[in-house]
Design a protein around this motif. Sequence first.
Motif, short mmCIF file in Angstrom:
data_model
loop_
_atom_site.label_atom_id
_atom_site.label_comp_id
_atom_site.label_asym_id
_atom_site.label_seq_id
_atom_site.Cartn_x
_atom_site.Cartn_y
_atom_site.Cartn_z
N LEU A 37 0.83 -1.20 0.00
CA LEU A 37 0.00 0.00 0.00
C LEU A 37 0.86 1.26 0.00
O LEU A 37 0.58 2.21 -0.73
CB LEU A 37 -0.94 -0.01 1.21
CG LEU A 37 -2.06 -1.03 1.16
CD1 LEU A 37 -2.74 -1.15 2.52
CD2 LEU A 37 -3.08 -0.68 0.09
N ILE B 137 2.29 1.76 -3.51
CA ILE B 137 1.25 2.25 -4.43
C ILE B 137 1.00 3.72 -4.19
O ILE B 137 0.91 4.52 -5.13
CB ILE B 137 -0.04 1.43 -4.29
CG1 ILE B 137 0.18 0.00 -4.79
CG2 ILE B 137 -1.20 2.09 -5.05
CD1 ILE B 137 -0.95 -0.96 -4.46
N LEU B 138 0.89 4.11 -2.91
CA LEU B 138 0.65 5.51 -2.59
C LEU B 138 1.79 6.40 -3.04
O LEU B 138 1.56 7.50 -3.55
CB LEU B 138 0.39 5.67 -1.09
CG LEU B 138 -0.94 5.14 -0.59
CD1 LEU B 138 -1.00 5.23 0.93
CD2 LEU B 138 -2.10 5.89 -1.22
N THR C 15 -6.75 7.06 -7.73
CA THR C 15 -6.20 5.84 -7.13
C THR C 15 -5.90 6.04 -5.66
O THR C 15 -6.09 5.13 -4.86
CB THR C 15 -4.93 5.39 -7.89
OG1 THR C 15 -5.27 5.22 -9.27
CG2 THR C 15 -4.39 4.09 -7.35
N MET D 268 -7.21 3.69 -2.74
CA MET D 268 -6.27 3.04 -1.83
C MET D 268 -6.54 3.47 -0.38
O MET D 268 -6.38 2.66 0.53
CB MET D 268 -4.82 3.36 -2.20
CG MET D 268 -4.34 2.69 -3.47
SD MET D 268 -4.35 0.88 -3.36
CE MET D 268 -5.80 0.48 -4.30
N LYS E 1 -9.03 1.18 0.92
CA LYS E 1 -8.41 -0.12 1.22
C LYS E 1 -7.62 -0.05 2.53
O LYS E 1 -7.63 -0.99 3.32
CB LYS E 1 -7.46 -0.56 0.10
CG LYS E 1 -8.13 -0.79 -1.21
CD LYS E 1 -8.69 -2.17 -1.28
CE LYS E 1 -9.29 -2.40 -2.65
NZ LYS E 1 -10.38 -3.34 -2.61
#
Length: 70
Positions: free
Chosen positions: A16, A19-20, A31, A35, A38
């Motif tokens: 995570l 991705i961030l 996104t 996220m 999530k």
Amino acid sequence: MTFKKFLVDNLGYQTLVQILEACKSSHDLRTVIAMHAKIVKHGYGMYPSMLSLLISIYVTCQCRNLACEL
């Protein structure tokens, strides 16, 4: 459940964060918001390091109102 859904639903903390970070550099707010959901779902929403990263991303994406909500 499809394999893709399994992967998305079982993201770990480090994944995570990566991705961030990618979203931050590309200013991909859509996104980031997905996220963020999530992150909350997986129980990382109150981690100080995660909150700090999210605030930084929202400010970088010029969404100070979202940053202030955290």
